[in-house]
Design a protein around this motif. Sequence first.
Motif, short mmCIF file in Angstrom:
data_model
loop_
_atom_site.label_atom_id
_atom_site.label_comp_id
_atom_site.label_asym_id
_atom_site.label_seq_id
_atom_site.Cartn_x
_atom_site.Cartn_y
_atom_site.Cartn_z
N ALA A 23 0.84 -1.19 0.00
CA ALA A 23 0.00 0.00 0.00
C ALA A 23 0.87 1.24 0.00
CB ALA A 23 -0.90 0.00 1.23
N ASP A 24 0.51 2.20 -0.81
CA ASP A 24 1.24 3.46 -0.84
C ASP A 24 0.64 4.36 0.22
OD1 ASP A 24 2.34 5.93 -1.31
OD2 ASP A 24 2.02 5.89 -3.47
N PRO A 25 1.37 4.67 1.30
CA PRO A 25 0.80 5.44 2.39
C PRO A 25 0.48 6.88 2.02
CG PRO A 25 3.15 5.10 2.75
CD PRO A 25 2.76 4.31 1.53
N THR A 26 0.99 7.36 0.90
CA THR A 26 0.75 8.75 0.54
C THR A 26 -0.43 8.91 -0.41
OG1 THR A 26 2.28 8.63 -1.33
CG2 THR A 26 3.19 9.31 0.80
N VAL A 27 -0.95 7.81 -0.95
CA VAL A 27 -2.05 7.88 -1.91
C VAL A 27 -3.17 6.99 -1.41
CG1 VAL A 27 -2.72 7.48 -4.30
CG2 VAL A 27 -0.40 8.23 -3.78
N SER A 28 -4.36 7.53 -1.32
CA SER A 28 -5.47 6.70 -0.84
C SER A 28 -5.91 5.76 -1.95
CB SER A 28 -6.64 7.58 -0.40
OG SER A 28 -7.27 8.14 -1.53
N PRO A 29 -6.36 4.54 -1.60
CA PRO A 29 -6.79 3.59 -2.61
C PRO A 29 -7.91 4.15 -3.49
CG PRO A 29 -6.62 2.51 -0.47
CD PRO A 29 -6.42 3.98 -0.26
N GLU A 30 -8.78 4.99 -2.92
CA GLU A 30 -9.88 5.54 -3.69
C GLU A 30 -9.37 6.40 -4.86
OE1 GLU A 30 -9.59 6.03 -0.33
OE2 GLU A 30 -11.02 4.53 0.33
N VAL A 31 -8.34 7.19 -4.62
CA VAL A 31 -7.80 8.04 -5.67
C VAL A 31 -7.20 7.19 -6.78
CG1 VAL A 31 -6.01 9.74 -6.21
CG2 VAL A 31 -7.38 9.99 -4.15
N GLU A 32 -6.45 6.13 -6.41
CA GLU A 32 -5.84 5.28 -7.41
C GLU A 32 -6.90 4.59 -8.27
OE1 GLU A 32 -2.01 3.23 -6.28
OE2 GLU A 32 -3.01 3.43 -4.35
N VAL A 33 -7.95 4.06 -7.63
CA VAL A 33 -8.99 3.37 -8.38
C VAL A 33 -9.70 4.35 -9.32
CG1 VAL A 33 -11.18 2.14 -8.16
CG2 VAL A 33 -9.28 1.57 -6.66
N GLU A 34 -9.99 5.55 -8.85
CA GLU A 34 -10.63 6.54 -9.72
C GLU A 34 -9.75 6.82 -10.93
OE1 GLU A 34 -12.98 8.99 -6.22
OE2 GLU A 34 -11.52 10.02 -7.47
N ASP A 35 -8.46 6.95 -10.74
CA ASP A 35 -7.55 7.22 -11.85
C ASP A 35 -7.60 6.10 -12.88
OD1 ASP A 35 -4.90 8.82 -9.93
OD2 ASP A 35 -6.78 9.59 -10.72
N ASP A 36 -7.69 4.85 -12.45
CA ASP A 36 -7.75 3.72 -13.36
C ASP A 36 -9.05 3.68 -14.15
OD1 ASP A 36 -5.27 2.82 -12.59
OD2 ASP A 36 -6.01 1.17 -11.39
N ASP A 37 -10.10 4.25 -13.61
CA ASP A 37 -11.42 4.12 -14.22
C ASP A 37 -11.92 5.36 -14.93
OD1 ASP A 37 -11.57 1.49 -13.40
OD2 ASP A 37 -12.55 1.98 -11.51
N LYS A 38 -11.07 6.36 -15.09
CA LYS A 38 -11.50 7.57 -15.79
C LYS A 38 -11.78 7.26 -17.26
CE LYS A 38 -9.30 11.11 -13.04
NZ LYS A 38 -8.23 12.07 -12.93
N GLY A 39 -12.82 7.91 -17.76
CA GLY A 39 -13.13 7.80 -19.18
C GLY A 39 -14.08 6.67 -19.54
N PHE A 40 -14.50 5.88 -18.57
CA PHE A 40 -15.43 4.79 -18.87
C PHE A 40 -16.84 5.17 -18.45
CE2 PHE A 40 -11.37 2.53 -18.15
CZ PHE A 40 -11.21 2.02 -19.43
N GLU A 41 -17.82 4.76 -19.23
CA GLU A 41 -19.23 5.05 -18.94
C GLU A 41 -19.61 4.34 -17.64
OE1 GLU A 41 -23.26 4.45 -18.65
OE2 GLU A 41 -22.23 2.82 -19.66
N ALA A 42 -20.25 5.07 -16.74
CA ALA A 42 -20.49 4.62 -15.37
C ALA A 42 -21.28 3.31 -15.28
CB ALA A 42 -21.20 5.71 -14.57
N THR A 43 -22.35 3.17 -16.06
CA THR A 43 -23.17 1.96 -15.99
C THR A 43 -22.39 0.75 -16.45
OG1 THR A 43 -25.13 3.30 -16.41
CG2 THR A 43 -25.36 0.92 -16.70
N ARG A 44 -21.68 0.89 -17.56
CA ARG A 44 -20.88 -0.21 -18.10
C ARG A 44 -19.76 -0.56 -17.11
NH1 ARG A 44 -20.30 -2.12 -23.50
NH2 ARG A 44 -22.53 -1.87 -23.34
N LEU A 45 -19.15 0.46 -16.52
CA LEU A 45 -18.07 0.25 -15.56
C LEU A 45 -18.57 -0.53 -14.35
CD1 LEU A 45 -15.11 0.80 -14.86
CD2 LEU A 45 -15.84 2.96 -13.85
N THR A 46 -19.74 -0.20 -13.85
CA THR A 46 -20.33 -0.90 -12.72
C THR A 46 -20.55 -2.37 -13.05
OG1 THR A 46 -21.40 1.11 -11.94
CG2 THR A 46 -22.30 -0.98 -11.13
N GLU A 47 -21.05 -2.64 -14.25
CA GLU A 47 -21.29 -4.01 -14.70
C GLU A 47 -19.97 -4.79 -14.81
OE1 GLU A 47 -23.42 -6.32 -18.47
OE2 GLU A 47 -23.40 -4.14 -18.40
#
Length: 189
Positions: A23-47
């Motif tokens: 775990a990177d103590p300086t970066v929260s997991p939520e920020v990292e996950v959001e960065d990985d998922d940028k640009g994808f349509e929300a409904t499709r991403l949830t599925e």
Amino acid sequence: MSTEHDRAVLQAIFNPSCPLGDADPTVSPEVEVEDDDKGFEATRLTEVKALEAQGVSAAEGGDLEAALHHLNKAILLLPTRASAYNNRAQALRLQGNTAGALADLDLAVTLSNGSGLTGRQALVQRGLLLRLAQRDADARADFERAAALGSEFARHQAVALNPYAALCNRMLTEVLHQLRNPEVSHSCE
């Protein structure tokens, strides 16, 4: 405010396949996950995330065929999202398909641009497979990239594979051993 230990525990819960202490103590997991998922349509991403979760759960339960089925569906729905390739690589590796796992990890690194949580995890996984294949220079390069993204596990692996660091460690060990156990000097008479 959460502590480093709290973030490490959360990392282990939400990313159980990630090496401990990664775990990177300086970066929260939520920020990292959001960065990985940028640009994808929300409904499709949830599925797709639900399919990935089912795939990971099936793999953890030992049902690799079901895991691959779910992960393949996730990839069909969002073929440019790196995470499903990274997860499928785990299932392929567990199945004994190292070549397929490496191909998926190559795609995961490419699609993630070798950054973010998925890029870091894919680099670590690929580094481990390359190390097993005795491709130490390639493994070290992946570990160094993952270490630059905050992976403590990768940093340790990169150091272990660095021939200069190994030589320095060996020399330092010898010097310390000599200091602790001085030999009787023999003088010429």
